[in-house]
Design a protein around this motif. Structure first.
Motif, mmCIF file in Angstrom:
data_model
loop_
_atom_site.group_PDB
_atom_site.id
_atom_site.type_symbol
_atom_site.label_atom_id
_atom_site.label_comp_id
_atom_site.label_asym_id
_atom_site.label_seq_id
_atom_site.Cartn_x
_atom_site.Cartn_y
_atom_site.Cartn_z
ATOM 1 N N MET A 235 58.752 -41.654 32.231
ATOM 2 C CA MET A 235 57.747 -41.275 33.243
ATOM 3 C C MET A 235 57.587 -39.750 33.308
ATOM 4 S SD MET A 235 56.836 -44.189 34.300
ATOM 5 C CE MET A 235 57.541 -45.388 33.200
ATOM 6 N N GLU A 236 58.729 -39.063 33.157
ATOM 7 C CA GLU A 236 58.695 -37.598 33.264
ATOM 8 C C GLU A 236 58.004 -36.951 32.068
ATOM 9 O OE1 GLU A 236 62.773 -36.854 35.887
ATOM 10 O OE2 GLU A 236 62.785 -36.479 33.738
ATOM 11 N N PHE A 237 58.055 -37.636 30.934
ATOM 12 C CA PHE A 237 57.550 -37.035 29.688
ATOM 13 C C PHE A 237 56.110 -36.525 29.803
ATOM 14 C CE2 PHE A 237 56.008 -36.842 25.363
ATOM 15 C CZ PHE A 237 57.061 -36.244 24.678
ATOM 16 N N PRO A 238 55.139 -37.380 30.217
ATOM 17 C CA PRO A 238 53.769 -36.847 30.316
ATOM 18 C C PRO A 238 53.611 -35.787 31.409
ATOM 19 C CG PRO A 238 53.845 -39.141 31.031
ATOM 20 C CD PRO A 238 55.193 -38.818 30.503
ATOM 21 N N LEU A 239 54.451 -35.862 32.447
ATOM 22 C CA LEU A 239 54.332 -34.862 33.521
ATOM 23 C C LEU A 239 54.770 -33.487 33.032
ATOM 24 C CD1 LEU A 239 55.761 -36.830 36.604
ATOM 25 C CD2 LEU A 239 53.372 -36.430 36.014
ATOM 26 N N LYS B 131 52.497 -30.216 32.269
ATOM 27 C CA LYS B 131 53.339 -29.005 32.346
ATOM 28 C C LYS B 131 53.861 -28.760 33.763
ATOM 29 C CE LYS B 131 52.085 -27.730 28.023
ATOM 30 N NZ LYS B 131 52.950 -27.904 26.893
ATOM 31 N N LEU B 132 54.191 -29.837 34.486
ATOM 32 C CA LEU B 132 54.777 -29.672 35.825
ATOM 33 C C LEU B 132 56.201 -29.141 35.670
ATOM 34 C CD1 LEU B 132 53.801 -32.841 37.906
ATOM 35 C CD2 LEU B 132 52.653 -30.654 37.779
ATOM 36 N N GLU B 133 56.603 -28.246 36.584
ATOM 37 C CA GLU B 133 57.948 -27.690 36.498
ATOM 38 C C GLU B 133 58.776 -27.980 37.740
ATOM 39 O OE1 GLU B 133 57.289 -23.609 35.477
ATOM 40 O OE2 GLU B 133 56.956 -24.089 33.359
ATOM 41 N N ASP B 134 58.087 -28.277 38.866
ATOM 42 C CA ASP B 134 58.784 -28.530 40.124
ATOM 43 C C ASP B 134 59.430 -29.918 40.083
ATOM 44 O OD1 ASP B 134 59.602 -28.953 42.667
ATOM 45 O OD2 ASP B 134 57.627 -28.763 43.617
ATOM 46 N N GLN B 135 60.782 -29.953 40.003
ATOM 47 C CA GLN B 135 61.495 -31.231 39.853
ATOM 48 C C GLN B 135 61.253 -32.144 41.051
ATOM 49 O OE1 GLN B 135 62.943 -32.089 36.908
ATOM 50 N NE2 GLN B 135 63.165 -34.119 37.828
ATOM 51 N N LYS C 236 58.986 -37.176 42.887
ATOM 52 C CA LYS C 236 58.121 -37.869 43.850
ATOM 53 C C LYS C 236 57.107 -38.736 43.106
ATOM 54 C CE LYS C 236 54.791 -36.816 47.327
ATOM 55 N NZ LYS C 236 53.764 -35.838 47.459
ATOM 56 N N ARG C 237 56.499 -38.156 42.079
ATOM 57 C CA ARG C 237 55.466 -38.900 41.349
ATOM 58 C C ARG C 237 56.056 -40.062 40.560
ATOM 59 N NH1 ARG C 237 50.795 -34.681 39.490
ATOM 60 N NH2 ARG C 237 49.961 -36.510 38.431
ATOM 61 N N VAL C 238 57.255 -39.845 40.010
ATOM 62 C CA VAL C 238 57.910 -40.920 39.245
ATOM 63 C C VAL C 238 58.227 -42.090 40.178
ATOM 64 C CG1 VAL C 238 60.004 -41.543 37.970
ATOM 65 C CG2 VAL C 238 58.850 -39.394 37.470
ATOM 66 N N GLU C 239 58.841 -41.776 41.324
ATOM 67 C CA GLU C 239 59.219 -42.833 42.262
ATOM 68 C C GLU C 239 57.988 -43.563 42.778
ATOM 69 O OE1 GLU C 239 61.716 -40.742 45.045
ATOM 70 O OE2 GLU C 239 63.158 -40.340 43.420
ATOM 71 N N THR D 210 51.367 -44.552 31.942
ATOM 72 C CA THR D 210 49.978 -44.188 31.697
ATOM 73 C C THR D 210 49.303 -43.705 32.985
ATOM 74 O OG1 THR D 210 50.012 -45.965 30.095
ATOM 75 C CG2 THR D 210 47.885 -45.057 30.606
ATOM 76 N N LEU D 211 49.647 -44.386 34.094
ATOM 77 C CA LEU D 211 48.985 -44.058 35.369
ATOM 78 C C LEU D 211 49.524 -42.786 36.010
ATOM 79 C CD1 LEU D 211 48.803 -47.630 36.933
ATOM 80 C CD2 LEU D 211 46.844 -46.231 36.266
ATOM 81 N N ILE D 212 50.704 -42.353 35.580
ATOM 82 C CA ILE D 212 51.348 -41.236 36.282
ATOM 83 C C ILE D 212 50.541 -39.937 36.168
ATOM 84 C CG2 ILE D 212 52.882 -40.318 34.454
ATOM 85 C CD1 ILE D 212 55.121 -40.436 36.674
ATOM 86 N N ILE D 213 49.727 -39.808 35.126
ATOM 87 C CA ILE D 213 48.915 -38.584 35.023
ATOM 88 C C ILE D 213 47.540 -38.765 35.700
ATOM 89 C CG2 ILE D 213 50.059 -37.680 32.954
ATOM 90 C CD1 ILE D 213 47.602 -38.594 31.340
#
Lengths: 263, 259
Positions: free
Chosen positions: A120-124, A129-133, A138-141, A173-176
């Protein structure tokens, strides 16, 4: 080495007019060697619409969506996504377009050396290019919660069932937050109950994320649940289209053959 | 229906060469653009370097022992038993160590990279990465090729040391020589012209192993059989490249250092 490509995260999703044409395909052609797979494909998809493409195996249903996302280059015709001719885009423009498109592969295509969380983190981290863990977590969960996989967050893909893998693939796929979703036979290889769950999930996600979707399938139950419009493909052309109920009543023999087991 | 077109073998071969050149240019380009994947690079260094150490160590040790046992009777016959440490160290450091270790690495690393990327292709993971807008070359190829380019020379140095130590133990089976005397003789017989060219060629061995493994994996076809073929072809091609690079390196070294 540290230089980063300037690909910014898409701003808040644009709200599209219901009548806005998102995908426009005119006289699309594609051949592999001497085999003409797509002979004359014509299709217009409007914003927020769920279009299901039905057809027999080996008819080139998947080739159309592979052209939409730029994996394949058409031999002829026009293919516009958000008004832009896909074949004319340069690498940067294609990358930007792909950030607006989600593609769910038949197998789910989870990266098998990574846990579900890392998938899930890979596309983010690589695409947006998100850096804020904190934001990433939050988005993964949130997305795993949405597909009902919150408890599998630290599992490896090999530990998941077929249905769970499809859910995880959908979540990745939906995470982005894509504007268009392309599903390549999302229920293939699943039992009827899980197939129905995945079809329902596709519909729920479409409502939640307000995506425009093309669903390639030969699963009639999936088509019945998800389709606003059904398109029937045969011999490299779309031969009929309409709502599920309209096509169900069609007199065309080939169309009837798809619906013959549907009561 | 259009007529079936058959492409001649030489044309396919030329196409493949062109593909390889293009893949190499894309690899070089991707080192410098779009951010470097440090965590994956470190993971690959661990997988390629640390995980190969045991195999390289055992092979080098056995090679050292075997070489001494094979060389001893001949040198004793000529009354040159005292030359054993020098003969072993020069032959091992200049040629046998780097080539044998590179061949071992080709078998272990090129095949595993070829199979891993090949199976990622079969299961559509490469396509998924590509259509998501991520760059599979940057994440998978750059990290693996750079990791092999750095780790193979490192493994080669370790292999040299272990091989020479194996030689010391083998020497002590028949003769008695202290470790300090052996080390002194070994170090006295080696200079930078032995070590440096050998070290430089292992960098190219590593580059070839990583490149061939990645290329074969990335260009495998989409069937389960192709995973095995990619792994097999990666080992064969990488091994061939090692001998070609070695032949070129020996010519260059001879011209520069051993006139």
């Amino acid at each position: 080495m540290e230089e980063k490509e300037a690909v910014a995260e898409p701003k808040e999703k644009k709200t599209h007019d219901k009548n806005e044409v998102v995908i426009e395909i005119i006289h699309l052609k594609k051949s592999f060697g001497s085999k003409d797979v797509l002979k004359d494909i014509n299709l217009t998809v409007h914003s927020g619409e769920n279009v299901v493409v039905l057809g027999r195996s080996g008819q080139g249903k998947s080739v159309t969506i592979q052209c939409i996302v730029g994996m394949l280059i058409p031999d002829g015709g026009t293919l516009k996504v958000f008004g832009e001719e896909v074949a004319d885009l340069n690498d940067k423009e294609l990358k930007e377009l792909r950030m607006k498109i989600g593609f769910l592969f038949q197998s789910g295509a989870l990266y098998d050396s990574m846990t579900v969380r890392e998938n899930m983190e890979f596309p983010l981290t690589r695409v947006l290019k998100l850096e804020d863990q904190g934001e990433i977590d939050k988005r993964v969960e949130e997305v795993l919660e949405a597909v009902g996989l919150a408890e599998a967050i630290d599992k490896m893909p090999s530990d998941l069932s077929g249905g769970m893998r499809k859910r995880a693939g959908l979540a990745r796929t939906l995470i982005i937050k894509p504007e268009i979703m392309l599903y390549d036979e999302p229920t293939t290889g699943l039992d009827p109950i899980t197939s129905r769950e995945i079809s329902q999930l596709i519909l729920d996600m479409q409502k939640r994320y307000k995506t425009t979707s093309i669903i390639i399938t030969h699963d009639m139950e999936c088509a019945r649940i998800t389709a606003d419009r059904v398109v029937i493909m045969d011999d490299g052309e779309y031969i009929a289209q309409g709502s599920f109920d309209e096509l169900h009543k069609s007199k065309n023999k080939l169309v009837q053959s798809f619906f013959k087991d549907i009561s | 229906m259009a007529e079936e077109i058959t492409i001649p073998g030489w044309k396919k071969w030329l196409e493949d060469i062109g593909e390889q050149v293009s893949f190499f240019i894309r690899f070089i380009k991707n080192i410098f653009v779009g951010g470097f994947e440090w965590s994956e690079f470190v993971r690959q260094c661990y997988e390629i370097g640390y995980r190969s150490m045991m195999l390289v160590g055992i092979t080098s040790f056995i090679m050292g022992v075997v070489l001494i046992l094979q060389l001893r009777p001949t040198l004793v016959e000529f009354g040159a038993a005292s030359m054993l440490p020098k003969t072993l160290s020069v032959s091992f450091v200049r040629e046998i160590g780097p080539v044998i270790i590179a061949i071992i690495c080709a078998g272990k690393i090129a095949s595993s990279i070829g199979a891993e990327l090949g199976s990622m292709k079969v299961t559509e993971q490469l396509d998924a990465m590509d259509v998501s807008g991520a760059n599979p070359l940057q994440y998978l190829v750059v990290t693996r090729i750079l990791a092999t380019t750095i780790m193979v020379p490192f493994l080669s140095v370790i292999g040299d040391v272990i091989g020479l130590f194996g030689g010391f133990l083998a020497l002590n089976l028949r003769d008695h020589i202290s470790l300090s005397l052996y080390a002194t003789k070994v170090l006295a017989s080696l200079d930078y012209t032995d070590f440096l060219p050998a070290f430089i060629k292992t960098i190219f061995f590593g580059l070839a192993i990583g490149f061939v493994g990645c290329y074969k994996g990335f260009h495998s076809s989409k069937g389960t059989e192709s995973v095995g073929l990619a792994a097999n072809s990666a080992v064969v091609t990488a091994s061939l490249w090692i001998f070609v690079i070695d032949a070129i390196a020996v010519q260059i070294t001879s011209l520069l250092f051993y006139k």
